[in-house]
Motif scaffolding. Sequence first.
Motif, mmCIF file in Angstrom:
data_model
loop_
_atom_site.group_PDB
_atom_site.id
_atom_site.type_symbol
_atom_site.label_atom_id
_atom_site.label_comp_id
_atom_site.label_asym_id
_atom_site.label_seq_id
_atom_site.Cartn_x
_atom_site.Cartn_y
_atom_site.Cartn_z
ATOM 1 N N PRO A 24 0.934 -1.165 0.076
ATOM 2 C CA PRO A 24 -0.101 -0.109 0.207
ATOM 3 C C PRO A 24 0.718 1.618 -0.221
ATOM 4 O O PRO A 24 0.788 2.050 -0.610
ATOM 5 N N PHE A 25 1.896 1.367 0.753
ATOM 6 C CA PHE A 25 2.941 2.430 1.049
ATOM 7 C C PHE A 25 3.583 2.415 -0.156
ATOM 8 O O PHE A 25 3.734 3.943 -1.175
ATOM 9 N N VAL A 26 4.033 1.741 -1.125
ATOM 10 C CA VAL A 26 4.658 1.743 -2.634
ATOM 11 C C VAL A 26 3.304 2.356 -3.962
ATOM 12 O O VAL A 26 3.647 3.527 -4.376
ATOM 13 N N TYR A 27 2.388 1.209 -3.613
ATOM 14 C CA TYR A 27 0.851 1.966 -4.289
ATOM 15 C C TYR A 27 0.772 3.173 -4.084
ATOM 16 O O TYR A 27 0.323 3.565 -5.160
ATOM 17 N N ASN A 28 0.466 3.761 -3.097
ATOM 18 C CA ASN A 28 -0.239 5.052 -2.335
ATOM 19 C C ASN A 28 1.989 5.930 -3.821
ATOM 20 O O ASN A 28 0.674 6.886 -3.586
ATOM 21 N N LEU A 29 2.383 6.189 -3.587
ATOM 22 C CA LEU A 29 4.007 6.480 -4.018
ATOM 23 C C LEU A 29 3.750 7.240 -5.143
ATOM 24 O O LEU A 29 3.937 7.628 -6.059
ATOM 25 N N ILE A 30 3.612 5.522 -5.688
ATOM 26 C CA ILE A 30 3.331 5.630 -6.956
ATOM 27 C C ILE A 30 2.170 6.265 -7.837
ATOM 28 O O ILE A 30 2.103 7.217 -8.908
ATOM 29 N N THR A 31 1.138 6.521 -7.532
ATOM 30 C CA THR A 31 -0.186 6.628 -8.032
ATOM 31 C C THR A 31 -0.212 7.645 -7.374
ATOM 32 O O THR A 31 -0.829 9.111 -8.235
ATOM 33 N N LYS A 32 0.025 8.230 -5.981
ATOM 34 C CA LYS A 32 -0.681 9.603 -5.844
ATOM 35 C C LYS A 32 0.379 11.292 -5.880
ATOM 36 O O LYS A 32 1.155 11.809 -5.339
ATOM 37 N N CYS A 33 2.132 10.164 -6.400
ATOM 38 C CA CYS A 33 3.516 11.257 -6.192
ATOM 39 C C CYS A 33 3.775 11.319 -7.164
ATOM 40 O O CYS A 33 3.667 11.629 -8.463
ATOM 41 N N PHE A 34 4.249 9.900 -8.127
ATOM 42 C CA PHE A 34 4.903 9.596 -9.354
ATOM 43 C C PHE A 34 4.469 10.134 -10.684
ATOM 44 O O PHE A 34 4.830 10.416 -11.255
ATOM 45 N N TYR A 35 2.629 9.752 -10.624
ATOM 46 C CA TYR A 35 1.585 9.859 -11.605
ATOM 47 C C TYR A 35 0.726 11.033 -11.370
ATOM 48 O O TYR A 35 -0.602 10.523 -11.657
ATOM 49 N N THR A 36 1.390 12.237 -11.015
ATOM 50 C CA THR A 36 0.309 13.407 -10.689
ATOM 51 C C THR A 36 1.056 14.126 -11.316
ATOM 52 O O THR A 36 2.278 14.061 -12.023
ATOM 53 N N LYS A 37 0.134 15.359 -11.524
ATOM 54 C CA LYS A 37 0.882 16.446 -12.379
ATOM 55 C C LYS A 37 1.137 17.523 -11.267
ATOM 56 O O LYS A 37 1.093 17.257 -9.521
#
Length: 258
Positions: A24-37
């Motif tokens: 969950p920690f890495v998933y959130n990092l990817i979706t809420k940080c890596f793949y945001t504007k």
Amino acid sequence: MIFQILSYIKFLLKSTNQHGVHSPFVYNLITKCFYTKTNTQKTNLSRKYYNSLKNNNNIISVTDFGKGSQVFKSNERKVSKIAKVAGMPRKKAALMIRLVEYLKPNKILEIGTSLGIGTYNMHLGNENATIKSLEGCKETAKIAQTELKNSKAKNVKIEIGDFKTTLQNSLENNNFDLIYFDGNHQKKATLDYFNQCLNGINNETIFIFDDIHWSKEMKETWEIIKEHPKVTVSIDIFFWGIIFFRKEQVKEHFTIRV
């Protein structure tokens, strides 16, 4: 250059996105940080900082303590040329802003200021964070100090000197939430800095290693670092290697396209 191309092809074949990531920690990092504007105002400020350096035609004498440049043949260099070669591409700069914005580190240590481009992007991510940046070359540090002052970057201190001394002094009785390694592209030096910096971590500390696919030597260094017993999560995004020490995490390695 050939090594970097081959390494990138291997990275593409191995890498993935958020699908299949069960942490969950890495998933959130990817979706809420890596793949945001990235905030537009912040990206504009980042470009303004870079453009100021790109338009600076002053010549300075650069002292290289690390691996040295693959581009420059002389230590007498135009600031604009240094910015072009050593500066952060827009995508990388934007991710640095988002990463600091998302993870909210309060105390940041940067090993290798250069012209302060990475420094300023971290500042944009969290303007309230205190940033200590270490630089061996007096001339590049002076340029960075001027640009950071002109850009009204507060809570930023650049310490000039040999990393063997300045790093040890910085870590004494200090813990950092984020340490950015961008000062030396040699295996022994990078591993030495890594092992020293383990004395300045807490459970939430993040290490970011620049250019882990820059050479065979740096790739080997990255493989050693991510297997260290204290490391629980490693994320390879090609241009950076990101390390976490969260004890509640199961040890796992990720290769993520950004």
